[in-house]
Design an enzyme around this catalytic site. Structure first.
Site, mmCIF file in Angstrom:
data_model
loop_
_atom_site.group_PDB
_atom_site.id
_atom_site.type_symbol
_atom_site.label_atom_id
_atom_site.label_comp_id
_atom_site.label_asym_id
_atom_site.label_seq_id
_atom_site.Cartn_x
_atom_site.Cartn_y
_atom_site.Cartn_z
ATOM 1 N N ARG A 133 -46.407 -20.469 4.537
ATOM 2 C CA ARG A 133 -47.430 -20.828 5.394
ATOM 3 C C ARG A 133 -47.117 -20.414 6.819
ATOM 4 O O ARG A 133 -45.840 -21.186 7.035
ATOM 5 C CB ARG A 133 -48.199 -21.998 5.195
ATOM 6 C CG ARG A 133 -49.125 -22.133 3.966
ATOM 7 C CD ARG A 133 -49.594 -23.433 3.456
ATOM 8 N NE ARG A 133 -48.831 -24.507 3.140
ATOM 9 C CZ ARG A 133 -48.373 -25.427 4.103
ATOM 10 N NH1 ARG A 133 -48.621 -25.358 5.276
ATOM 11 N NH2 ARG A 133 -47.289 -26.126 3.713
ATOM 12 N N TYR A 161 -49.064 -13.967 1.807
ATOM 13 C CA TYR A 161 -48.386 -14.914 1.159
ATOM 14 C C TYR A 161 -49.339 -16.193 0.788
ATOM 15 O O TYR A 161 -49.895 -17.242 1.737
ATOM 16 C CB TYR A 161 -47.232 -15.392 1.694
ATOM 17 C CG TYR A 161 -46.241 -15.826 0.717
ATOM 18 C CD1 TYR A 161 -45.481 -15.070 0.199
ATOM 19 C CD2 TYR A 161 -46.024 -17.099 0.524
ATOM 20 C CE1 TYR A 161 -44.359 -15.482 -0.917
ATOM 21 C CE2 TYR A 161 -45.104 -17.693 -0.609
ATOM 22 C CZ TYR A 161 -44.273 -16.900 -1.042
ATOM 23 O OH TYR A 161 -43.354 -17.532 -2.068
ATOM 24 N N LYS A 179 -55.681 -23.611 0.264
ATOM 25 C CA LYS A 179 -55.443 -24.680 1.256
ATOM 26 C C LYS A 179 -56.537 -24.311 2.404
ATOM 27 O O LYS A 179 -57.174 -25.498 2.914
ATOM 28 C CB LYS A 179 -54.124 -24.456 1.978
ATOM 29 C CG LYS A 179 -52.937 -24.793 1.176
ATOM 30 C CD LYS A 179 -53.116 -26.044 0.660
ATOM 31 C CE LYS A 179 -52.348 -26.282 -0.839
ATOM 32 N NZ LYS A 179 -50.861 -26.748 -0.407
ATOM 33 N N HIS A 233 -54.585 -33.441 -0.962
ATOM 34 C CA HIS A 233 -53.508 -32.767 -1.287
ATOM 35 C C HIS A 233 -52.731 -33.533 -2.253
ATOM 36 O O HIS A 233 -51.673 -34.130 -2.063
ATOM 37 C CB HIS A 233 -52.528 -32.549 0.039
ATOM 38 C CG HIS A 233 -51.466 -31.521 -0.328
ATOM 39 N ND1 HIS A 233 -50.398 -31.599 0.509
ATOM 40 C CD2 HIS A 233 -51.380 -30.549 -1.093
ATOM 41 C CE1 HIS A 233 -49.495 -30.427 0.177
ATOM 42 N NE2 HIS A 233 -50.070 -29.932 -0.960
ATOM 43 N N SER A 262 -46.027 -30.878 1.185
ATOM 44 C CA SER A 262 -45.563 -29.489 0.371
ATOM 45 C C SER A 262 -44.061 -29.608 0.067
ATOM 46 O O SER A 262 -43.250 -30.275 0.658
ATOM 47 C CB SER A 262 -45.905 -28.369 1.435
ATOM 48 O OG SER A 262 -47.070 -28.406 1.699
ATOM 49 N N CYS A 266 -42.605 -31.384 -2.349
ATOM 50 C CA CYS A 266 -42.084 -32.776 -2.395
ATOM 51 C C CYS A 266 -42.409 -33.595 -3.824
ATOM 52 O O CYS A 266 -42.133 -34.757 -4.050
ATOM 53 C CB CYS A 266 -42.500 -33.832 -1.401
ATOM 54 S SG CYS A 266 -41.936 -33.492 0.189
ATOM 55 N N ASP A 300 -51.930 -29.927 -7.179
ATOM 56 C CA ASP A 300 -51.857 -29.825 -6.005
ATOM 57 C C ASP A 300 -52.947 -30.127 -4.950
ATOM 58 O O ASP A 300 -52.794 -30.748 -3.839
ATOM 59 C CB ASP A 300 -51.686 -28.197 -5.463
ATOM 60 C CG ASP A 300 -51.290 -27.937 -4.149
ATOM 61 O OD1 ASP A 300 -50.441 -28.468 -3.634
ATOM 62 O OD2 ASP A 300 -51.897 -27.102 -3.379
ATOM 63 N N ARG A 313 -42.146 -18.893 -5.740
ATOM 64 C CA ARG A 313 -43.160 -19.469 -6.323
ATOM 65 C C ARG A 313 -43.515 -18.715 -7.816
ATOM 66 O O ARG A 313 -43.260 -17.332 -7.751
ATOM 67 C CB ARG A 313 -44.421 -19.507 -5.616
ATOM 68 C CG ARG A 313 -44.263 -20.004 -4.097
ATOM 69 C CD ARG A 313 -45.159 -21.606 -4.125
ATOM 70 N NE ARG A 313 -44.619 -22.419 -2.947
ATOM 71 C CZ ARG A 313 -45.045 -23.522 -2.965
ATOM 72 N NH1 ARG A 313 -45.909 -24.080 -3.773
ATOM 73 N NH2 ARG A 313 -44.675 -24.220 -1.948
HETATM 74 P P1 GTP Z 1 -46.056 -27.654 -3.241
HETATM 75 O O1 GTP Z 1 -46.380 -26.664 -4.167
HETATM 76 O O2 GTP Z 1 -45.462 -27.016 -1.903
HETATM 77 O O3 GTP Z 1 -47.194 -28.499 -2.806
HETATM 78 O O4 GTP Z 1 -44.905 -28.504 -3.711
HETATM 79 P P2 GTP Z 1 -44.863 -29.886 -4.793
HETATM 80 O O5 GTP Z 1 -45.196 -31.079 -3.785
HETATM 81 O O6 GTP Z 1 -45.950 -29.413 -5.850
HETATM 82 O O7 GTP Z 1 -43.277 -29.808 -5.382
HETATM 83 P P3 GTP Z 1 -42.469 -29.415 -6.549
HETATM 84 O O8 GTP Z 1 -43.080 -30.375 -7.525
HETATM 85 O O9 GTP Z 1 -42.745 -28.200 -6.653
HETATM 86 O O10 GTP Z 1 -41.230 -30.108 -6.110
HETATM 87 C C1 GTP Z 1 -40.528 -29.387 -4.946
HETATM 88 C C2 GTP Z 1 -39.098 -29.568 -5.192
HETATM 89 O O11 GTP Z 1 -38.775 -30.880 -5.172
HETATM 90 C C3 GTP Z 1 -38.360 -28.715 -6.559
HETATM 91 O O12 GTP Z 1 -37.391 -28.206 -6.103
HETATM 92 C C4 GTP Z 1 -38.267 -29.815 -7.247
HETATM 93 O O13 GTP Z 1 -37.295 -29.802 -8.156
HETATM 94 C C5 GTP Z 1 -37.858 -31.162 -6.277
HETATM 95 N N1 GTP Z 1 -38.301 -32.591 -6.849
HETATM 96 C C6 GTP Z 1 -39.476 -32.706 -7.574
HETATM 97 N N2 GTP Z 1 -39.480 -33.909 -8.191
HETATM 98 C C7 GTP Z 1 -38.152 -34.462 -7.702
HETATM 99 C C8 GTP Z 1 -37.849 -35.737 -8.225
HETATM 100 O O14 GTP Z 1 -38.255 -36.654 -8.674
HETATM 101 N N3 GTP Z 1 -36.595 -35.869 -7.605
HETATM 102 C C9 GTP Z 1 -35.761 -34.940 -6.890
HETATM 103 N N4 GTP Z 1 -34.360 -35.132 -6.667
HETATM 104 N N5 GTP Z 1 -36.199 -33.818 -6.661
HETATM 105 C C10 GTP Z 1 -37.264 -33.511 -7.270
HETATM 106 C C1 SPV Z 2 -48.125 -25.995 -0.128
HETATM 107 O O1 SPV Z 2 -47.381 -25.487 0.741
HETATM 108 O O2 SPV Z 2 -48.539 -27.180 -0.118
HETATM 109 C C2 SPV Z 2 -48.369 -25.061 -1.358
HETATM 110 C C3 SPV Z 2 -47.917 -24.006 -1.187
HETATM 111 O O3 SPV Z 2 -48.987 -25.760 -2.332
HETATM 112 S S1 SPV Z 2 -49.388 -22.923 -0.429
HETATM 113 O O4 SPV Z 2 -50.463 -22.269 -1.233
HETATM 114 O O5 SPV Z 2 -48.705 -21.644 -0.084
HETATM 115 O O6 SPV Z 2 -50.193 -23.609 0.618
HETATM 116 MN MN MN Z 3 -49.290 -27.880 -2.031
#
Ligand code: GTP
Ligand code: SPV
Ligand code: MN
Length: 620
Positions: free
Chosen positions: A85, A229, A238, A258, A280, A282, A305, A397
């Site tokens: 983004r 993207y 979003k 979110h 994001s 996290c 999400d 992704r």
């Molecule tokens: P968006 O799709 O961008 O909104 O991200 P998200 O909030 O869904 O994050 P996602 O679950 O994809 O995790 C992002 C990164 O954080 C990945 O590399 C995970 O492996 C890492 N991660 C997620 N949960 C944990 C956790 O409990 N501990 C640690 N150390 N890393 C984590």
């Molecule tokens: C985020 O960045 O929080 C995502 C990926 O879930 S995107 O759809 O590119 O915003």
């Molecule tokens: Mn997100």
């Protein structure tokens, strides 16, 4: 050029209503502006997806993976400049700047419209414009909303057909008069034709260095230019489900957030629903697909999400996942960390910017413990472990349908939503924020949400690792003044009776020890924290003790059986250092001041209360 110039177009039924005519005249007006070679109305069918996929394989936009290893799955490599983004080019265009607030880029609607007319003029030349009617939430549901995306990107069409409910049934609803959000998208890379009638060759990932991601929250419109993207291009996500919907929600008394949504069931068979906002990259997708390590618990996925929540007829806060798929972060998603995601993406998945193995499958950092000796990296270049660069882009992704997830809850697409028991705010914090804390009140919970800060990730352009304020994990997604969002949350809470009001919590999976490694094992072990949260929210007897930042688990109340965590690690996970928290309180005060008198008094009162509790902690 006529609207139905393309013979492959499934002609929508003859428009009968004014609404249907209005849709067609809007589509014509955008085609007149952008001048595509053809206009195709998408019906959302499997055949349509196959046809567009085949087209992209032929043009080189998609690489088919080995069907034995990864059936019906594809790899897309974006332009190296178009990988996340672009927040600096994301605009909220309300009539008044104050209504966009200090955390959004604002432009006057009339000025932006004039600018957009310039960039969209002829922007689809040489391409096909697709008309994609889509529903956020089950089609026709009481919490759902419709939209139509016009796009010159077949990648966006196919991705939208995974991420949202697309097709003729949505168009029928719109033709019958259902309101819809018009969303125009162009990659901004017209193909010219020379005097001999020969078109310039296309590239696998067309885009433009100049980008605009524009939301007009008051007239409820979206215009996106220059990027193909993710959140820039899949406009239901979003742009609509957060930026436009948050403004709708404020006007209509609901919430667009979110947040992931899960259903956790205890060994006693009691089900609880939890919604959680993390910035994001996290951990939302990971928590949404959590495989509990504690005996007897199950966790089912509802959304990963976005959550739309509104008080239901029963007075409870009901949430739907407005999406129909997952656009999940690949790196770090592995057999050990997220086996559910790994099972979900075994087939029928589009991967973007991951690495390609020599046998025609995908790989990324964290997928497996052992690293392949040779790969083709996300840029299409030879890669070995000695290359010294990531094989997959950090924001690479997977795009996959939600119903492929083995832990998807049967209620995930209930149009009425699920009743929320607990709301959780989190971020990526190496220091200060304890593993878990419960808010003292709804107002304190809103304060927790308003003061989230998190180390920046690769999900957006910027310096990875820098600490930034990300209130409600909505900093890049709130379609109006952030301080008004806090007031709105206070109002929504006040409108719920105490029995129906969810409890609010804060978590931090990312606290680090002095050696820089994570103190908490995370992932499946987060079920231990989920248990404490939902039992507290359910009013069950599970111990909590006060700390300055909220109620934390009483000794023994958090199930740590079998974890082998040293006592000093547990102490460090919950340590509240009054000195650094008082510094943080000063930063919060400065942050609140940015919003002037729009900051609700209830939140500055909460800041006073926090400081008072810290003083008592410092001088008992
Ligand atoms: P968006 O799709 O961008 O909104 O991200 P998200 O909030 O869904 O994050 P996602 O679950 O994809 O995790 C992002 C990164 O954080 C990945 O590399 C995970 O492996 C890492 N991660 C997620 N949960 C944990 C956790 O409990 N501990 C640690 N150390 N890393 C984590
Ligand atoms: C985020 O960045 O929080 C995502 C990926 O879930 S995107 O759809 O590119 O915003
Ligand atoms: Mn997100």
């Amino acid at each position: 050029m006529s609207i139905l110039a393309d013979p492959t177009s499934t002609r929508p039924t003859t428009p009968a209503s004014d609404a249907a005519l209005a849709v067609r005249s809007w589509v014509t007006s955008i085609a007149d502006l952008t001048q595509p070679d053809a206009v195709v109305w998408c019906d959302g069918s499997a055949e349509e997806r196959e046809r567009l996929t085949a087209l992209m394989v032929e043009s080189g936009s998609l690489i088919a993976l080995d069907p034995e290893l990864r059936p019906n799955s594809y790899l897309a490599r974006s332009d190296p400049s178009d990988v996340a983004r672009v927040e600096a080019r994301t605009f909220i265009c309300s009539e008044r700047e104050i209504d966009a607030g200090p955390t959004n880029n604002w432009r006057e609607p009339a000025v932006m419209r004039a600018e957009l007319r310039g960039v969209f003029d002829g922007s689809m030349r040489g391409r096909t414009m697709y008309v994609v009617p889509f529903s956020m939430g089950p089609v026709g549901g009481p919490i759902s909303q419709a939209g139509i995306q016009l796009t010159d990107s077949p990648y966006a069409v196919v991705s939208m057909s995974i991420m949202t409910r697309t097709g003729s049934d949505v168009l029928a609803l719109i033709d019958a008069g259902a309101p819809f959000v018009p969303a125009v998208h162009s990659v901004g890379a017209p193909l010219s034709t020379d005097d001999a009638g020969v078109k310039t060759p296309d590239v696998p990932w067309p885009c433009n260095d100049l980008k605009y991601i524009v939301q007009l929250p008051e007239t409820r419109e979206i215009w996106s230019y220059g990027s193909g993207y993710g959140g820039n291009a899949l406009l239901g996500k979003k742009c609509y489900a957060l930026r436009i919907a948050s403004a709708m929600a404020r006007d209509e008394g609901w919430l667009a957030e979110h947040m992931l949504i899960i259903r956790a069931t205890s060994p006693q068979g009691r089900a609880y629903h939890l919604a959680a906002a993390f910035p994001s990259a996290c951990g939302k997708t990971n928590l949404a697909m959590l495989r509990p390590t504690i005996p007897g618990w199950t966790v089912e996925t509802i959304g990963d999400d976005i959550a739309w929540m509104r008080p239901g007829p029963d007075g409870r806060l009901r949430a739907i996942n407005p999406e129909a798929g997952f656009f999940g972060v690949a790196p770090g998603t592995g057999h050990r960390t997220n086996p559910t995601a790994i099972a979900t993406i075994a087939r029928d998945t589009i991967f973007t910017n991951v690495a390609l193995t020599d046998d025609g499958d995908v790989w990324w950092e964290g997928l497996t413990d052992e690293v392949p000796e040779h790969l083709t990296d996300w840029r299409g270049q030879d890669w070995t472990p000695a290359s010294g660069t990531p094989a997959a882009h950090p924001n690479s992704r997977f795009t996959v349908a939600a119903d492929q997830c083995p832990t998807i809850a049967d209620s995930w697409d209930d149009p009425a939503g699920v009743p929320i028991d607990a709301i959780v705010f989190g971020g990526r914090r190496a220091t200060n924020v304890p593993l878990v804390a419960q808010a003292y009140s709804w107002e304190h919970g809103v304060f927790m949400g308003a003061t989230i800060s998190s180390e920046q990730t690769a999900a957006a352009e910027g310096t990875v690792g820098e600490l930034r304020r990300d209130p409600f994990a909505m900093l890049p997604f709130c379609g109006y003044n952030m301080a008004d969002h806090w007031s709105h949350w206070l109002d929504v809470g006040a409108g719920l009776t105490p029995e129906n009001r969810p409890e609010i919590f804060q978590v931090n999976w990312f606290r680090k020890g002095e050696d820089g490694s994570y103190l908490w094992p995370g992932f499946g072990e987060n079920s231990r924290v989920v248990e404490w949260i939902v039992r507290r929210a359910g009013g069950e007897k599970v111990g909590a003790v006060p700390s300055p930042v909220g109620l934390v688990p009483a000794p023994g109340a958090l199930d740590l059986d079998g974890l082998d965590l040293p006592d000093d690690t547990v102490t460090a996970l919950f340590d509240v250092d009054p000195g650094s928290w008082l510094t943080e309180a000063d930063l919060t005060e400065a942050f609140f001041e940015r919003f002037g008198d729009r900051t609700p008094a209830a939140l500055t009162d909460q800041l006073d209360d926090l400081r008072a509790r810290l003083q008592v902690w410092l001088h008992p």
